[in-house]
Motif scaffolding. Structure first.
Motif, mmCIF file in Angstrom:
data_model
loop_
_atom_site.group_PDB
_atom_site.id
_atom_site.type_symbol
_atom_site.label_atom_id
_atom_site.label_comp_id
_atom_site.label_asym_id
_atom_site.label_seq_id
_atom_site.Cartn_x
_atom_site.Cartn_y
_atom_site.Cartn_z
ATOM 1 N N ARG A 1 11.023 0.848 -24.350
ATOM 2 C CA ARG A 1 9.796 1.498 -24.792
ATOM 3 C C ARG A 1 9.956 2.996 -24.572
ATOM 4 O O ARG A 1 10.475 3.437 -23.549
ATOM 5 C CB ARG A 1 8.609 0.970 -23.996
ATOM 6 N N ALA A 2 9.498 3.764 -25.549
ATOM 7 C CA ALA A 2 9.542 5.221 -25.443
ATOM 8 C C ALA A 2 8.185 5.749 -25.890
ATOM 9 O O ALA A 2 7.759 5.511 -27.016
ATOM 10 C CB ALA A 2 10.648 5.793 -26.309
ATOM 11 N N ASP A 3 7.500 6.429 -24.997
ATOM 12 C CA ASP A 3 6.170 6.950 -25.306
ATOM 13 C C ASP A 3 6.238 8.416 -25.690
ATOM 14 O O ASP A 3 7.134 9.161 -25.270
ATOM 15 C CB ASP A 3 5.243 6.789 -24.095
ATOM 16 N N ALA A 4 5.266 8.817 -26.503
ATOM 17 C CA ALA A 4 5.067 10.217 -26.886
ATOM 18 C C ALA A 4 6.304 10.836 -27.539
ATOM 19 O O ALA A 4 6.709 11.940 -27.215
ATOM 20 C CB ALA A 4 4.608 11.041 -25.687
ATOM 21 N N ILE A 5 6.890 10.116 -28.488
ATOM 22 C CA ILE A 5 8.037 10.630 -29.233
ATOM 23 C C ILE A 5 7.491 11.514 -30.365
ATOM 24 O O ILE A 5 6.602 11.092 -31.104
ATOM 25 C CB ILE A 5 8.876 9.472 -29.804
ATOM 26 N N PRO A 6 8.023 12.719 -30.531
ATOM 27 C CA PRO A 6 7.486 13.626 -31.554
ATOM 28 C C PRO A 6 7.935 13.246 -32.968
ATOM 29 O O PRO A 6 8.787 13.902 -33.570
ATOM 30 C CB PRO A 6 8.022 14.993 -31.132
ATOM 31 N N VAL A 7 7.370 12.156 -33.500
ATOM 32 C CA VAL A 7 7.710 11.696 -34.845
ATOM 33 C C VAL A 7 6.484 11.033 -35.481
ATOM 34 O O VAL A 7 5.752 10.303 -34.818
ATOM 35 C CB VAL A 7 8.914 10.736 -34.818
ATOM 36 N N HIS A 8 6.262 11.325 -36.754
ATOM 37 C CA HIS A 8 5.202 10.674 -37.519
ATOM 38 C C HIS A 8 5.666 9.250 -37.832
ATOM 39 O O HIS A 8 6.840 9.039 -38.163
ATOM 40 C CB HIS A 8 4.938 11.457 -38.807
ATOM 41 N N PRO A 9 4.789 8.238 -37.766
ATOM 42 C CA PRO A 9 5.230 6.854 -37.993
ATOM 43 C C PRO A 9 5.797 6.610 -39.388
ATOM 44 O O PRO A 9 6.604 5.706 -39.569
ATOM 45 C CB PRO A 9 3.964 6.026 -37.753
ATOM 46 N N GLN A 10 5.433 7.404 -40.366
ATOM 47 C CA GLN A 10 5.974 7.219 -41.703
ATOM 48 C C GLN A 10 7.476 7.472 -41.731
ATOM 49 O O GLN A 10 8.213 6.804 -42.460
ATOM 50 C CB GLN A 10 5.280 8.138 -42.711
ATOM 51 N N ILE A 11 7.952 8.403 -40.929
ATOM 52 C CA ILE A 11 9.393 8.679 -40.862
ATOM 53 C C ILE A 11 10.131 7.429 -40.402
ATOM 54 O O ILE A 11 11.188 7.073 -40.926
ATOM 55 C CB ILE A 11 9.683 9.861 -39.908
ATOM 56 N N VAL A 12 9.568 6.743 -39.432
ATOM 57 C CA VAL A 12 10.185 5.514 -38.920
ATOM 58 C C VAL A 12 10.213 4.450 -40.007
ATOM 59 O O VAL A 12 11.215 3.768 -40.215
ATOM 60 C CB VAL A 12 9.432 5.022 -37.665
#
Length: 137
Positions: free
Chosen positions: A21-32
């Motif tokens: 688990r990784a919290d507060a990753i600077p990425v918009h979910p659409q990129i994922v």
């Protein structure tokens, strides 16, 4: 994925050894969500030696399903795949995948948006047990 082994005893336990688990990753979910079907990124981001191809895709209810094939570089047959990845996406941030061929693990990935710029991420892998293995780890 009813076509594959679903007995939990056929896999090593996914948690905690094969989960992250990784919290507060600077990425918009659409990129994922766009990462999975972007087959060309495998060579540049993951260092893959071959570029996978889309073998099939479809939209079923709220899911987007696709089958990716990794060409077998050792074969003269361009249709022979060393690995197939069956993936089901739901919404922007949830995916389940079944790997078939040179690797036969199962993967679940979830990306939970916190805001427009930050997401929490979780993944877990179910790795098949070796023949005769009885340990969970």
């Amino acid at each position: 994925f009813p076509q594959f082994e679903t007995d939990p005893d056929a896999y090593y336990r996914p948690y905690p050894e094969f989960s992250s688990r990784a919290d507060a990753i600077p990425v918009h979910p659409q990129i994922v969500a766009e990462n999975g079907p972007d087959s060309s990124h495998f060579r540049y981001v993951h260092g893959a030696t071959v570029t996978p191809v889309c073998l099939h895709w479809e939209h079923v209810d709220e899911e987007w399903r696709f089958l990716t094939g990794w060409p077998d570089a050792r074969s003269d047959d361009p249709d022979k795949m060393a690995l197939r990845i069956h993936s089901h996406f739901s919404g922007l941030g949830f995916a389940m995948s079944a790997f078939e061929g040179s690797s036969n693990h199962r993967l679940i990935f979830a990306c939970t948006p916190v805001d427009d710029e930050v997401s929490d991420m979780f993944y877990s892998i179910w790795w098949p047990k070796l023949p005769g293995e009885t340990s969970d780890i």
